[in-house]
Design a protein around this motif. Sequence first.
Motif, PDB file in Angstrom:
ATOM      1  N   LYS A   1       0.877  -1.163   0.000  1.00  0.00           N
ATOM      2  CA  LYS A   1       0.000   0.000   0.000  1.00  0.00           C
ATOM      3  C   LYS A   1       0.918   1.218   0.000  1.00  0.00           C
ATOM      4  CE  LYS A   1      -4.130  -1.852   0.662  1.00  0.00           C
ATOM      5  NZ  LYS A   1      -5.171  -1.726  -0.328  1.00  0.00           N
ATOM      6  N   THR A   2       0.588   2.218  -0.768  1.00  0.00           N
ATOM      7  CA  THR A   2       1.436   3.400  -0.860  1.00  0.00           C
ATOM      8  C   THR A   2       1.624   4.058   0.505  1.00  0.00           C
ATOM      9  OG1 THR A   2       0.728   3.740  -3.143  1.00  0.00           O
ATOM     10  CG2 THR A   2       1.748   5.617  -2.029  1.00  0.00           C
ATOM     11  N   SER A   3       0.561   4.118   1.303  1.00  0.00           N
ATOM     12  CA  SER A   3       0.672   4.742   2.630  1.00  0.00           C
ATOM     13  C   SER A   3       1.667   3.998   3.517  1.00  0.00           C
ATOM     14  CB  SER A   3      -0.694   4.802   3.313  1.00  0.00           C
ATOM     15  OG  SER A   3      -1.237   3.501   3.445  1.00  0.00           O
ATOM     16  N   ARG A   4       1.701   2.678   3.431  1.00  0.00           N
ATOM     17  CA  ARG A   4       2.656   1.900   4.241  1.00  0.00           C
ATOM     18  C   ARG A   4       4.083   2.087   3.747  1.00  0.00           C
ATOM     19  NH1 ARG A   4      -0.377  -3.532   6.207  1.00  0.00           N
ATOM     20  NH2 ARG A   4      -2.100  -2.409   7.161  1.00  0.00           N
ATOM     21  N   LEU A   5       4.257   2.165   2.433  1.00  0.00           N
ATOM     22  CA  LEU A   5       5.578   2.416   1.869  1.00  0.00           C
ATOM     23  C   LEU A   5       6.107   3.753   2.371  1.00  0.00           C
ATOM     24  CD1 LEU A   5       7.505   1.905  -1.053  1.00  0.00           C
ATOM     25  CD2 LEU A   5       6.420   4.129  -1.224  1.00  0.00           C
TER      26      LEU A   5
ATOM     27  N   LEU B   1       9.407   4.491   4.755  1.00  0.00           N
ATOM     28  CA  LEU B   1      10.498   5.397   4.418  1.00  0.00           C
ATOM     29  C   LEU B   1      10.638   6.501   5.461  1.00  0.00           C
ATOM     30  CD1 LEU B   1      10.169   5.624   0.535  1.00  0.00           C
ATOM     31  CD2 LEU B   1      11.951   4.472   1.848  1.00  0.00           C
ATOM     32  N   ALA B   2       9.519   6.968   6.018  1.00  0.00           N
ATOM     33  CA  ALA B   2       9.581   7.980   7.086  1.00  0.00           C
ATOM     34  C   ALA B   2      10.306   7.410   8.301  1.00  0.00           C
ATOM     35  CB  ALA B   2       8.171   8.430   7.468  1.00  0.00           C
ATOM     36  N   GLY B   3      10.059   6.140   8.609  1.00  0.00           N
ATOM     37  CA  GLY B   3      10.780   5.494   9.702  1.00  0.00           C
ATOM     38  C   GLY B   3      12.263   5.429   9.425  1.00  0.00           C
ATOM     39  N   GLY B   4      12.620   5.288   8.166  1.00  0.00           N
ATOM     40  CA  GLY B   4      14.023   5.279   7.777  1.00  0.00           C
ATOM     41  C   GLY B   4      14.698   6.615   8.017  1.00  0.00           C
TER      42      GLY B   4
ATOM     43  N   ALA C   1      13.834   8.548  10.450  1.00  0.00           N
ATOM     44  CA  ALA C   1      13.930   8.649  11.917  1.00  0.00           C
ATOM     45  C   ALA C   1      15.082   7.836  12.483  1.00  0.00           C
ATOM     46  CB  ALA C   1      12.615   8.209  12.558  1.00  0.00           C
ATOM     47  N   ASP C   2      15.289   6.623  11.948  1.00  0.00           N
ATOM     48  CA  ASP C   2      16.332   5.764  12.527  1.00  0.00           C
ATOM     49  C   ASP C   2      17.587   5.651  11.645  1.00  0.00           C
ATOM     50  OD1 ASP C   2      15.655   3.995  10.491  1.00  0.00           O
ATOM     51  OD2 ASP C   2      14.800   2.482  11.819  1.00  0.00           O
ATOM     52  N   ARG C   3      17.680   6.518  10.667  1.00  0.00           N
ATOM     53  CA  ARG C   3      18.850   6.604   9.790  1.00  0.00           C
ATOM     54  C   ARG C   3      19.093   5.344   8.949  1.00  0.00           C
ATOM     55  NH1 ARG C   3      22.068  11.205  11.567  1.00  0.00           N
ATOM     56  NH2 ARG C   3      21.225  11.924  13.539  1.00  0.00           N
ATOM     57  N   THR C   4      18.008   4.664   8.583  1.00  0.00           N
ATOM     58  CA  THR C   4      18.115   3.492   7.714  1.00  0.00           C
ATOM     59  C   THR C   4      17.438   3.746   6.368  1.00  0.00           C
ATOM     60  OG1 THR C   4      16.075   2.525   8.605  1.00  0.00           O
ATOM     61  CG2 THR C   4      18.173   1.881   9.664  1.00  0.00           C
ATOM     62  N   TRP C   5      17.211   5.024   6.037  1.00  0.00           N
ATOM     63  CA  TRP C   5      16.474   5.364   4.819  1.00  0.00           C
ATOM     64  C   TRP C   5      17.144   4.785   3.582  1.00  0.00           C
ATOM     65  CZ3 TRP C   5      17.224   8.180   0.318  1.00  0.00           C
ATOM     66  CH2 TRP C   5      16.061   8.513  -0.393  1.00  0.00           C
ATOM     67  N   ASP C   6      18.466   4.914   3.463  1.00  0.00           N
ATOM     68  CA  ASP C   6      19.185   4.392   2.288  1.00  0.00           C
ATOM     69  C   ASP C   6      18.986   2.883   2.149  1.00  0.00           C
ATOM     70  OD1 ASP C   6      20.227   6.830   1.397  1.00  0.00           O
ATOM     71  OD2 ASP C   6      21.944   6.674   2.748  1.00  0.00           O
TER      72      ASP C   6
ATOM     73  N   MET D   1      -4.383   8.602  -2.347  1.00  0.00           N
ATOM     74  CA  MET D   1      -5.534   8.654  -1.447  1.00  0.00           C
ATOM     75  C   MET D   1      -5.577   9.979  -0.686  1.00  0.00           C
ATOM     76  SD  MET D   1      -7.153   5.934  -2.064  1.00  0.00           S
ATOM     77  CE  MET D   1      -8.308   5.704  -0.731  1.00  0.00           C
ATOM     78  N   ARG D   2      -4.401  10.582  -0.490  1.00  0.00           N
ATOM     79  CA  ARG D   2      -4.358  11.884   0.197  1.00  0.00           C
ATOM     80  C   ARG D   2      -3.152  12.666  -0.312  1.00  0.00           C
ATOM     81  NH1 ARG D   2      -2.989   7.916   4.029  1.00  0.00           N
ATOM     82  NH2 ARG D   2      -5.152   7.822   4.644  1.00  0.00           N
ATOM     83  N   GLU D   3      -3.167  13.960  -0.050  1.00  0.00           N
ATOM     84  CA  GLU D   3      -2.065  14.819  -0.473  1.00  0.00           C
ATOM     85  C   GLU D   3      -0.783  14.378   0.218  1.00  0.00           C
ATOM     86  OE1 GLU D   3      -0.829  19.463   0.043  1.00  0.00           O
ATOM     87  OE2 GLU D   3      -2.934  19.013  -0.415  1.00  0.00           O
ATOM     88  N   LEU D   4       0.324  14.470  -0.509  1.00  0.00           N
ATOM     89  CA  LEU D   4       1.617  14.070   0.025  1.00  0.00           C
ATOM     90  C   LEU D   4       2.301  15.238   0.712  1.00  0.00           C
ATOM     91  CD1 LEU D   4       2.881  12.149  -3.136  1.00  0.00           C
ATOM     92  CD2 LEU D   4       1.931  11.139  -1.063  1.00  0.00           C
ATOM     93  N   THR D   5       3.006  14.963   1.799  1.00  0.00           N
ATOM     94  CA  THR D   5       3.854  15.983   2.393  1.00  0.00           C
ATOM     95  C   THR D   5       5.061  16.169   1.474  1.00  0.00           C
ATOM     96  OG1 THR D   5       5.231  14.437   3.652  1.00  0.00           O
ATOM     97  CG2 THR D   5       3.184  15.229   4.720  1.00  0.00           C
ATOM     98  N   THR D   6       5.805  17.218   1.710  1.00  0.00           N
ATOM     99  CA  THR D   6       7.004  17.461   0.901  1.00  0.00           C
ATOM    100  C   THR D   6       7.977  16.296   1.022  1.00  0.00           C
ATOM    101  OG1 THR D   6       6.750  19.836   1.188  1.00  0.00           O
ATOM    102  CG2 THR D   6       8.905  19.068   0.479  1.00  0.00           C
ATOM    103  N   THR D   7       8.162  15.781   2.216  1.00  0.00           N
ATOM    104  CA  THR D   7       9.080  14.652   2.426  1.00  0.00           C
ATOM    105  C   THR D   7       8.575  13.403   1.712  1.00  0.00           C
ATOM    106  OG1 THR D   7       9.763  15.547   4.561  1.00  0.00           O
ATOM    107  CG2 THR D   7      10.213  13.216   4.175  1.00  0.00           C
ATOM    108  N   GLN D   8       7.282  13.135   1.796  1.00  0.00           N
ATOM    109  CA  GLN D   8       6.727  11.965   1.119  1.00  0.00           C
ATOM    110  C   GLN D   8       6.887  12.083  -0.396  1.00  0.00           C
ATOM    111  OE1 GLN D   8       2.752  12.210   2.707  1.00  0.00           O
ATOM    112  NE2 GLN D   8       3.126  10.489   4.108  1.00  0.00           N
TER     113      GLN D   8
END
Length: 126
Positions: A40-44, A48-51, A53-58, A77-84
């Motif tokens: 699901k796009t929201s879960r993806l 990535l947002a969790g990444g 936070a914990d520096r595992t984004w890459d 389904m909803r507007e994206l934040t700039t980070t998303q």
Amino acid sequence: MAARRRVRRALRPGRGRQTHISQGLGHLAIRQGAEVRFLKTSRLLADLAGGHADRTWDKRLRELTRPDILVLDDFGMRELTTTQADDLYELITERAGRSLILTSNRAPQDWYPLFHAETTVEGCPR
């Protein structure tokens, strides 16, 4: 001709069949030996947002670029934040040469307003 009309009807926004069709395409690709990931796009975006936070984004991004086919369900389904929006842009560019399937209940022409202006490339068709 009747089969073509049924497919067009099934793919119209708001019908709810896009998920079923994308899953079917994914299963077919798996049978052909492809690696497929369905999210699901929201879960993806939450992952990535969790990444961030914990520096595992890459690492998380690399995991998402690995499969031959990535299916993102319920896009828009909803507007994206700039980070998303930035994360989604990075994912799509990193997946160059690999397949991406997006399902959405919105028509593609309705996707542009979901992104913040600073995220989109100037001159992109709206």
